[in-house]
Design a protein around this motif. Structure first.
Motif, PDB file in Angstrom:
ATOM      1  N   GLY A 163       0.794  -1.225   0.000  1.00 29.12           N
ATOM      2  CA  GLY A 163       0.000   0.000   0.000  1.00 29.12           C
ATOM      3  C   GLY A 163       0.824   1.271   0.000  1.00 29.12           C
ATOM      4  O   GLY A 163       0.263   2.365  -0.168  1.00 29.12           O
ATOM      5  N   VAL A 164       2.134   1.156   0.187  1.00 30.60           N
ATOM      6  CA  VAL A 164       2.992   2.343   0.145  1.00 30.60           C
ATOM      7  C   VAL A 164       3.168   2.769  -1.313  1.00 30.60           C
ATOM      8  O   VAL A 164       3.490   1.935  -2.168  1.00 30.60           O
ATOM      9  N   PRO A 165       2.952   4.034  -1.655  1.00 33.72           N
ATOM     10  CA  PRO A 165       3.049   4.483  -3.057  1.00 33.72           C
ATOM     11  C   PRO A 165       4.407   4.156  -3.672  1.00 33.72           C
ATOM     12  O   PRO A 165       5.462   4.385  -3.059  1.00 33.72           O
ATOM     13  N   ALA A 166       4.377   3.629  -4.883  1.00 32.85           N
ATOM     14  CA  ALA A 166       5.624   3.282  -5.576  1.00 32.85           C
ATOM     15  C   ALA A 166       6.458   4.510  -5.893  1.00 32.85           C
ATOM     16  O   ALA A 166       7.680   4.416  -6.053  1.00 32.85           O
ATOM     17  N   SER A 167       5.817   5.683  -5.973  1.00 26.62           N
ATOM     18  CA  SER A 167       6.558   6.912  -6.287  1.00 26.62           C
ATOM     19  C   SER A 167       7.590   7.243  -5.210  1.00 26.62           C
ATOM     20  O   SER A 167       8.646   7.810  -5.507  1.00 26.62           O
ATOM     21  N   LEU A 168       7.296   6.871  -3.957  1.00 24.57           N
ATOM     22  CA  LEU A 168       8.256   7.132  -2.886  1.00 24.57           C
ATOM     23  C   LEU A 168       9.513   6.289  -3.066  1.00 24.57           C
ATOM     24  O   LEU A 168      10.634   6.766  -2.855  1.00 24.57           O
ATOM     25  N   GLU A 169       9.320   5.042  -3.462  1.00 29.91           N
ATOM     26  CA  GLU A 169      10.464   4.173  -3.719  1.00 29.91           C
ATOM     27  C   GLU A 169      11.279   4.685  -4.906  1.00 29.91           C
ATOM     28  O   GLU A 169      12.521   4.700  -4.866  1.00 29.91           O
ATOM     29  N   GLU A 170      10.592   5.108  -5.949  1.00 29.55           N
ATOM     30  CA  GLU A 170      11.291   5.617  -7.132  1.00 29.55           C
ATOM     31  C   GLU A 170      12.073   6.882  -6.799  1.00 29.55           C
ATOM     32  O   GLU A 170      13.212   7.064  -7.257  1.00 29.55           O
ATOM     33  N   SER A 171      11.496   7.756  -5.990  1.00 30.65           N
ATOM     34  CA  SER A 171      12.199   8.979  -5.598  1.00 30.65           C
ATOM     35  C   SER A 171      13.442   8.665  -4.783  1.00 30.65           C
ATOM     36  O   SER A 171      14.503   9.291  -4.960  1.00 30.65           O
ATOM     37  N   ALA A 172      13.323   7.686  -3.886  1.00 27.85           N
ATOM     38  CA  ALA A 172      14.470   7.302  -3.074  1.00 27.85           C
ATOM     39  C   ALA A 172      15.585   6.720  -3.930  1.00 27.85           C
ATOM     40  O   ALA A 172      16.769   6.983  -3.702  1.00 27.85           O
ATOM     41  N   LYS A 173      15.228   5.929  -4.954  1.00 21.56           N
ATOM     42  CA  LYS A 173      16.239   5.346  -5.838  1.00 21.56           C
ATOM     43  C   LYS A 173      16.935   6.426  -6.666  1.00 21.56           C
ATOM     44  O   LYS A 173      18.140   6.336  -6.930  1.00 21.56           O
ATOM     45  N   LEU A 174      16.185   7.453  -7.057  1.00 21.48           N
ATOM     46  CA  LEU A 174      16.803   8.556  -7.792  1.00 21.48           C
ATOM     47  C   LEU A 174      17.824   9.295  -6.938  1.00 21.48           C
ATOM     48  O   LEU A 174      18.795   9.868  -7.449  1.00 21.48           O
ATOM     49  N   ASP A 175      17.613   9.274  -5.618  1.00 18.14           N
ATOM     50  CA  ASP A 175      18.551   9.922  -4.702  1.00 18.14           C
ATOM     51  C   ASP A 175      19.701   9.002  -4.318  1.00 18.14           C
ATOM     52  O   ASP A 175      20.529   9.372  -3.469  1.00 18.14           O
ATOM     53  N   GLY A 176      19.740   7.805  -4.908  1.00 19.19           N
ATOM     54  CA  GLY A 176      20.844   6.887  -4.656  1.00 19.19           C
ATOM     55  C   GLY A 176      20.611   5.895  -3.540  1.00 19.19           C
ATOM     56  O   GLY A 176      21.562   5.222  -3.107  1.00 19.19           O
ATOM     57  N   ALA A 177      19.388   5.755  -3.043  1.00 21.90           N
ATOM     58  CA  ALA A 177      19.110   4.823  -1.951  1.00 21.90           C
ATOM     59  C   ALA A 177      19.061   3.395  -2.463  1.00 21.90           C
ATOM     60  O   ALA A 177      18.525   3.129  -3.549  1.00 21.90           O
ATOM     61  N   ASN A 178      19.603   2.462  -1.684  1.00 23.61           N
ATOM     62  CA  ASN A 178      19.496   1.050  -2.027  1.00 23.61           C
ATOM     63  C   ASN A 178      18.273   0.459  -1.337  1.00 23.61           C
ATOM     64  O   ASN A 178      17.513   1.158  -0.649  1.00 23.61           O
ATOM     65  N   ASP A 179      18.068  -0.854  -1.486  1.00 22.83           N
ATOM     66  CA  ASP A 179      16.857  -1.482  -0.951  1.00 22.83           C
ATOM     67  C   ASP A 179      16.805  -1.419   0.578  1.00 22.83           C
ATOM     68  O   ASP A 179      15.723  -1.240   1.159  1.00 22.83           O
ATOM     69  N   PHE A 180      17.938  -1.581   1.246  1.00 22.39           N
ATOM     70  CA  PHE A 180      17.941  -1.526   2.706  1.00 22.39           C
ATOM     71  C   PHE A 180      17.580  -0.125   3.195  1.00 22.39           C
ATOM     72  O   PHE A 180      16.835   0.035   4.176  1.00 22.39           O
TER      73      PHE A 180
END
Length: 291
Positions: A163-180
């Motif tokens: 239920g967490v919006p996928a856009s938040l994950e995509e934004s974090a990946k653009l900032d260089g965040a890994n899965d952890f």
């Protein structure tokens, strides 16, 4: 809006019924509480319901806390609850995060195998043989590692993570965040209600667990509180708590000690639950399986 007499009668009847059910649910605990602080001789003579304590005394609680087995069991249970629940949350979070992502390979077959374990398992003897071959018999690991994750709780947390919006994950990946980083800094902070529910589910399960300890543990110094409580209630092993008590008084005080031990083993969960109750319904509904 005007309410008819039938609707009012239904509300009154429904309220009375719920009050009655609540009293029936609460009374066993009240009975044990009153019996634990009442005069042991009076308790031995009472037959039926107890509506008030008589001859209030805390002698049974004093004897309970003087018993080294109770103190050791308490400390062991706290270790199992804290370490076990921490491992449960970690493993369940990792599994739920991996299985909730859209582009993970083989996630459906893996999910099927996890759900399969909810209906079929190897049984007690194969499980014991496995734990024995891993060298975990008569160790704390036997109560922590095999219960590292619950399939049911994994499904609840996985559905919540979806239920967490996928856009938040995509934004974090653009900032260089890994899965952890995404899991621990984005997903989990947004899923605290379901995390609180998981802590409650796992914590209560560890606190009430006694069967695994009965099967895998041999050393009394490793026994959890619930296994000590089982011995007291079933085998009447209250003699070690009654040092200095006269012979004619041992039977009455022994009964009171049983009630005091039940209260001592129950109160910590009752104290913890109100702090997590506000998250309970919300967390379960967020993690509910949706069609």
């Amino acid at each position: 809006m005007h309410r008819s007499w039938g609707e009012r009668l239904f509300d009154v009847s429904n309220s009375l019924l719920l009050i009655l059910l609540s009293l029936l649910t609460l009374y066993p605990f009240v009975y044990v509480l009153f019996a634990s602080i009442s005069d042991p001789t009076w308790i031995a003579q009472v037959r039926g319901l107890i509506w008030y304590p008589k001859g209030v005394t805390l002698e049974a609680y004093r004897l309970v806390f003087l018993n080294p087995s109770i103190i050791t069991g308490y400390l062991n249970t706290l270790v199992y609850v804290v370490l076990g629940t921490a491992l449960n949350i970690l493993m369940t979070s990792l599994g739920a995060y991996a299985l909730s992502r859209k582009h993970v390979m083989w996630k459906n077959p893996v999910m099927f195998m996890i759900v399969f374990t909810m209906f079929f398992n190897g049984g007690l003897i194969p499980t014991y043989l496995l734990i024995n071959d891993l060298g975990m018999v008569d160790s704390r690991l036997a109560l922590i590692i095999p219960a590292a994750m619950s399939a049911y709780n994994l499904i609840i947390m996985r559905t919540s993570f979806q239920g967490v919006p996928a856009s938040l994950e995509e934004s974090a990946k653009l900032d260089g965040a890994n899965d952890f980083t995404i899991l621990f800094h984005v997903i989990l902070p947004l899923s605290m209600p379901v995390v609180a529910v998981m802590i409650l589910f796992y914590g209560v399960a560890h606190w009430n667990s006694w069967f695994s300890a009965l099967i895998y543990l041999r050393t009394r110094d490793l026994y959890p509180l619930q296994l000590i409580l089982r011995e007291i209630l079933i085998t009447n092993s209250t003699d070690t708590m009654m040092t200095g008590v006269g012979g004619s008084d041992k039977i009455p005080i022994g009964e009171t000690i049983k009630y005091a031990t039940i209260i001592v083993a129950t109160v910590p969960i009752l104290v913890l639950y109100p702090f997590l109750q506000k998250y309970f319904v919300k967390g379960v509904m967020i993690g509910a399986i949706k069609g």
